[in-house]
Design an enzyme around this catalytic site. Sequence first.
Site, mmCIF file in Angstrom:
data_model
loop_
_atom_site.group_PDB
_atom_site.id
_atom_site.type_symbol
_atom_site.label_atom_id
_atom_site.label_comp_id
_atom_site.label_asym_id
_atom_site.label_seq_id
_atom_site.Cartn_x
_atom_site.Cartn_y
_atom_site.Cartn_z
ATOM 1 N N ALA A 27 27.099 -15.754 20.617
ATOM 2 C CA ALA A 27 28.327 -16.069 19.895
ATOM 3 C C ALA A 27 28.858 -17.364 20.487
ATOM 4 C CB ALA A 27 29.350 -14.941 20.043
ATOM 5 N N CYS A 28 29.134 -18.352 19.647
ATOM 6 C CA CYS A 28 29.248 -19.708 20.159
ATOM 7 C C CYS A 28 30.348 -20.512 19.481
ATOM 8 C CB CYS A 28 27.915 -20.439 19.948
ATOM 9 S SG CYS A 28 26.462 -19.413 20.191
ATOM 10 N N GLY A 29 30.556 -21.741 19.998
ATOM 11 C CA GLY A 29 31.380 -22.734 19.325
ATOM 12 C C GLY A 29 30.467 -23.733 18.642
ATOM 13 N N ARG A 58 34.085 -21.902 24.929
ATOM 14 C CA ARG A 58 33.281 -20.991 24.113
ATOM 15 C C ARG A 58 31.934 -20.677 24.766
ATOM 16 N NH1 ARG A 58 35.354 -20.589 18.692
ATOM 17 N NH2 ARG A 58 33.650 -19.127 18.384
ATOM 18 N N ASN A 262 26.946 -19.685 14.710
ATOM 19 C CA ASN A 262 27.911 -18.868 15.442
ATOM 20 C C ASN A 262 27.854 -17.454 14.881
ATOM 21 O OD1 ASN A 262 30.059 -17.845 16.941
ATOM 22 N ND2 ASN A 262 31.578 -18.558 15.466
#
Length: 461
Positions: A27-29, A58, A262
């Site tokens: 899960a990311c920016g 993030r 994401n």
Amino acid sequence: MSHEIRRNSIGLPIEQGMYDPANEHDACGFGFIANIHNEPKHEIVHQALEIVHNLDHRGAIGADPLAGDGAGILIQVPDEFMRKDFAKRGITLPAFGDYAVGMVFLPRDPTKCDLAAASIEKAIDQEGQILIGWRDVPVDNSVLGESVKENEPIIRQVLIQRGPETPDTDAFQRKLYVIRKQAHHALWDKHATAWQDFYVVSMSARTIVFKGMVLAPNLSKFYLDFQNPDFKTAVALFHQRFSTNTFPSWRLAQPFRFLCHNGEINTVRGNINWMNARRHNMKSKVLGDDLEKLWPVIGDSPSDSSTFDNALELLVMGGYSLSHAMMLMIPEAWNDNPLMDQERRAFYEYNAALMEPWDGPASIAFSDGVQIGAVLDRNGLRPSRYYVTSDDRVILASEVGVLSSVPSAKVIKKGRLEPGRMFLVDMKEGRIIDDGELKKSIASEAPYGEWLESALIEYKD
């Protein structure tokens, strides 16, 4: 009772006990910045790097304070920079689009490094293209953590010229795809676990990816090319990785070759199985006999994001437009939707028999260097917002306020990515294409409704 963890050649745990790398997610920016009129600027590179820096929260940091989960950017091939760099060696590059840049992570072992480079050169020759030469990518590894340096690859770029029997840039792109797959499989198919440290990050006449296990604020310091004023692009995808239940590695840093992501793809195992099951039914007029050289398509993909990227790449190289392929893989909620027009519903219903949805929650930014855009899956759980400015910039990201140099007075439009909707910038046309216009154009390309009536058999109770 102690238990030794078994690891592969790049230091990652292999399948053992209750752990399976196939279950990895993150899960990311993420997001992108682009000049609508396709004007390459050095400023865009630095703005993308600034945004990555501002997305630092993030990402994740390990016990080693300089070791993160990875960060990177995808940009257009910086033609002016490459041209000047090779001119210093007495080499004049062909016209833009007639040469490609391959970004390659090579093993640190000298013998393996030479074998990996040789596999690429052999594939180039076999596919009728021309090797221009290699370039060492200048880096400053003082910004890497000690735990990261152990697995730091040798980073080089290979430049390839379009062969005389390859008619145009699109055909060249397809040959580059085959070259990359053939070079990988020549080594991986013999002993996959021994060659995990060999990875072709990107190979394209249009785009190039710079990424690694670097803290977001240090990405601009690690790749020294970013500091050159001739290093320009009109578009940039950016990504800061947070691995929720996965192990970080150089090759799993994002962006990948077409996208950054994401969220997670929760249907990925079924998607892979269906892709493989259809192998012998697949045909492509543009790939022809080269299609058989690509399998296994998902062979180099140990994460859900990279698996999605591999499948998307196959569709695009097989003749689908980038936006068309994204509609196949991430469809809207079309079944029993009274608000959707019949033509678009027929498109989705027909293609549902060809491609199962890759369901998230997921928000994906994508680019082929000509178009750049983003899509939010029908679950709508990974929001993104965008801004359009008076100086023809578009900025989309997983959160607001990522770029401090955009005064509110310059913002002429802003909005959010809605579930099932696509946001697309076409630099060739120099405009943002509305979701409704885009999908109407694609859905009307073929008589999907007629095909359904003539070929679909419904079983009723």
